[in-house]
Motif scaffolding. Structure first.
Motif, PDB file in Angstrom:
ATOM      1  N   VAL A   1       0.841  -1.197   0.000  1.00  0.00           N
ATOM      2  CA  VAL A   1       0.000   0.000   0.000  1.00  0.00           C
ATOM      3  C   VAL A   1       0.877   1.249   0.000  1.00  0.00           C
ATOM      4  N   THR A   2       0.390   2.287  -0.649  1.00  0.00           N
ATOM      5  CA  THR A   2       0.995   3.611  -0.527  1.00  0.00           C
ATOM      6  C   THR A   2       0.047   4.448   0.313  1.00  0.00           C
ATOM      7  N   TYR A   3       0.578   5.104   1.348  1.00  0.00           N
ATOM      8  CA  TYR A   3      -0.299   5.883   2.220  1.00  0.00           C
ATOM      9  C   TYR A   3       0.196   7.318   2.347  1.00  0.00           C
ATOM     10  N   PHE A   4      -0.752   8.211   2.443  1.00  0.00           N
ATOM     11  CA  PHE A   4      -0.488   9.641   2.543  1.00  0.00           C
ATOM     12  C   PHE A   4      -1.266  10.232   3.709  1.00  0.00           C
ATOM     13  N   MET A   5      -0.737  11.322   4.275  1.00  0.00           N
ATOM     14  CA  MET A   5      -1.573  12.252   5.012  1.00  0.00           C
ATOM     15  C   MET A   5      -1.805  13.414   4.047  1.00  0.00           C
ATOM     16  N   ALA A   6      -2.912  14.117   4.194  1.00  0.00           N
ATOM     17  CA  ALA A   6      -3.233  15.202   3.272  1.00  0.00           C
ATOM     18  C   ALA A   6      -4.013  16.297   3.983  1.00  0.00           C
ATOM     19  N   SER A   7      -3.755  17.541   3.598  1.00  0.00           N
ATOM     20  CA  SER A   7      -4.494  18.679   4.157  1.00  0.00           C
ATOM     21  C   SER A   7      -4.507  19.798   3.137  1.00  0.00           C
ATOM     22  N   THR A   8      -5.185  20.867   3.494  1.00  0.00           N
ATOM     23  CA  THR A   8      -5.262  22.029   2.602  1.00  0.00           C
ATOM     24  C   THR A   8      -4.180  23.060   2.917  1.00  0.00           C
ATOM     25  N   ASP A   9      -3.182  22.653   3.669  1.00  0.00           N
ATOM     26  CA  ASP A   9      -2.040  23.533   3.931  1.00  0.00           C
ATOM     27  C   ASP A   9      -1.221  23.736   2.658  1.00  0.00           C
ATOM     28  N   SER A  10      -0.382  24.759   2.671  1.00  0.00           N
ATOM     29  CA  SER A  10       0.518  24.996   1.547  1.00  0.00           C
ATOM     30  C   SER A  10       1.591  23.914   1.509  1.00  0.00           C
ATOM     31  N   LEU A  11       2.229  23.761   0.367  1.00  0.00           N
ATOM     32  CA  LEU A  11       3.295  22.773   0.238  1.00  0.00           C
ATOM     33  C   LEU A  11       4.441  23.095   1.192  1.00  0.00           C
TER      34      LEU A  11
ATOM     35  N   PHE B   1       6.616   9.125   5.094  1.00  0.00           N
ATOM     36  CA  PHE B   1       5.599   8.930   4.060  1.00  0.00           C
ATOM     37  C   PHE B   1       5.276  10.305   3.486  1.00  0.00           C
ATOM     38  N   PRO B   2       4.746  10.387   2.279  1.00  0.00           N
ATOM     39  CA  PRO B   2       4.440  11.691   1.676  1.00  0.00           C
ATOM     40  C   PRO B   2       3.219  12.346   2.325  1.00  0.00           C
ATOM     41  N   MET B   3       3.313  13.653   2.488  1.00  0.00           N
ATOM     42  CA  MET B   3       2.182  14.441   2.980  1.00  0.00           C
ATOM     43  C   MET B   3       1.728  15.358   1.850  1.00  0.00           C
ATOM     44  N   LEU B   4       0.511  15.148   1.390  1.00  0.00           N
ATOM     45  CA  LEU B   4      -0.010  15.872   0.232  1.00  0.00           C
ATOM     46  C   LEU B   4      -0.503  17.267   0.602  1.00  0.00           C
ATOM     47  N   ALA B   5      -0.209  18.224  -0.281  1.00  0.00           N
ATOM     48  CA  ALA B   5      -0.665  19.602  -0.086  1.00  0.00           C
ATOM     49  C   ALA B   5      -1.756  19.921  -1.096  1.00  0.00           C
ATOM     50  N   ASP B   6      -2.884  20.384  -0.601  1.00  0.00           N
ATOM     51  CA  ASP B   6      -4.035  20.747  -1.445  1.00  0.00           C
ATOM     52  C   ASP B   6      -4.482  22.165  -1.095  1.00  0.00           C
ATOM     53  N   PRO B   7      -3.639  23.167  -1.354  1.00  0.00           N
ATOM     54  CA  PRO B   7      -3.939  24.537  -0.906  1.00  0.00           C
ATOM     55  C   PRO B   7      -5.193  25.152  -1.513  1.00  0.00           C
ATOM     56  N   THR B   8      -5.622  24.678  -2.668  1.00  0.00           N
ATOM     57  CA  THR B   8      -6.857  25.209  -3.267  1.00  0.00           C
ATOM     58  C   THR B   8      -8.091  24.536  -2.682  1.00  0.00           C
ATOM     59  N   ALA B   9      -7.885  23.417  -1.979  1.00  0.00           N
ATOM     60  CA  ALA B   9      -8.964  22.606  -1.388  1.00  0.00           C
ATOM     61  C   ALA B   9      -9.853  21.950  -2.446  1.00  0.00           C
ATOM     62  N   GLU B  10      -9.431  21.971  -3.686  1.00  0.00           N
ATOM     63  CA  GLU B  10     -10.240  21.368  -4.751  1.00  0.00           C
ATOM     64  C   GLU B  10     -10.404  19.862  -4.543  1.00  0.00           C
ATOM     65  N   THR B  11      -9.297  19.194  -4.229  1.00  0.00           N
ATOM     66  CA  THR B  11      -9.371  17.751  -3.999  1.00  0.00           C
ATOM     67  C   THR B  11     -10.114  17.447  -2.704  1.00  0.00           C
ATOM     68  N   ALA B  12      -9.873  18.258  -1.679  1.00  0.00           N
ATOM     69  CA  ALA B  12     -10.565  18.061  -0.401  1.00  0.00           C
ATOM     70  C   ALA B  12     -12.078  18.155  -0.585  1.00  0.00           C
ATOM     71  N   ARG B  13     -12.527  19.100  -1.392  1.00  0.00           N
ATOM     72  CA  ARG B  13     -13.973  19.219  -1.648  1.00  0.00           C
ATOM     73  C   ARG B  13     -14.485  18.032  -2.449  1.00  0.00           C
ATOM     74  N   ALA B  14     -13.661  17.523  -3.376  1.00  0.00           N
ATOM     75  CA  ALA B  14     -14.075  16.358  -4.160  1.00  0.00           C
ATOM     76  C   ALA B  14     -14.281  15.145  -3.266  1.00  0.00           C
ATOM     77  N   TYR B  15     -13.507  15.063  -2.199  1.00  0.00           N
ATOM     78  CA  TYR B  15     -13.641  13.956  -1.245  1.00  0.00           C
ATOM     79  C   TYR B  15     -14.675  14.249  -0.158  1.00  0.00           C
ATOM     80  N   GLY B  16     -15.218  15.456  -0.157  1.00  0.00           N
ATOM     81  CA  GLY B  16     -16.248  15.796   0.816  1.00  0.00           C
ATOM     82  C   GLY B  16     -15.725  16.140   2.189  1.00  0.00           C
TER      83      GLY B  16
END
Length: 202
Positions: free
Chosen positions: A94-104, A134-149
């Protein structure tokens, strides 16, 4: 009747104030469900790489652990748990990430931090942790976060929900209770991977 009308006005007015301040409550239930295709994304991560979810299809299961904000209490404890138990999680294919809407930049700083001071003054406490392995994903626009609800137009900070995605790219489980047990995030992830019968690495 006038009292009821006045009360209704106050309640509606208060709700409007909360909404205007961007403090709307987090979604009560995920908009996605088990069996749905996980929304694709291309996001930069703390390790300097860019990840596209669809590139894992047919190859490997994926876990995405969304969290509200870097350098905050629950998020630091969750990161600490995952970083200290990476060797156990990586026994699974498995590949696992943490992710947030913080900047890179902030995400990278958080991933590399080995101690985080929480609170201030007499209430301050220091949490020692390992660098995230492990990689921590940055989603500063929150576009992906909104797609995931996990985020809404009114609230950018992501809900602390973890999505388990199978090799076909479909959601196999959603854990919305992570906030209740951040200190055992790794153990819970391992238990869920076992429950889902994710293959072990050869």
């Amino acid at each position: 009747m006038k009292s009821v009308t006045a009360l209704l006005f106050v309640v509606v007015g208060f709700a409007g104030i909360v909404s205007a301040q961007g403090q709307a409550p987090t979604p009560a239930q995920p908009t996605l469900k088990v069996g749905d295709m996980a929304p694709d994304f291309t996001l930069q991560a703390s390790d300097g790489k860019t990840y596209k979810l669809s590139s894992f299809r047919g190859k490997q299961a994926v876990v995405i652990a969304w969290f509200p904000a870097a350098f905050t209490g629950g998020c630091t404890v969750e990161c600490k748990s995952l970083a200290e138990n990476g060797d156990k999680i990586r026994t699974f294919d498995v590949t696992y990430f943490m992710a947030s809407t913080d900047s890179l930049e902030k995400q990278t700083e958080f991933a590399k931090a080995t101690s985080v001071t929480l609170g201030s003054g007499a209430n301050a406490r220091v949490v020692e942790k390992k660098e995230a392995d492990f990689p921590m994903l940055a989603d500063p626009t929150a576009e992906t976060a909104r797609a995931y609800g996990v985020a809404t137009p009114e609230r950018k900070a992501a809900s602390r929900w973890t999505f388990y995605i199978d090799k076909q790219g479909k959601i196999s489980a959603i854990d919305t209770e992570v906030s209740k047990r951040t200190s055992t995030s790794a153990e819970d992830m391992i238990a869920k991977l076992e429950e889902l019968k994710v293959a072990k690495r050869k």
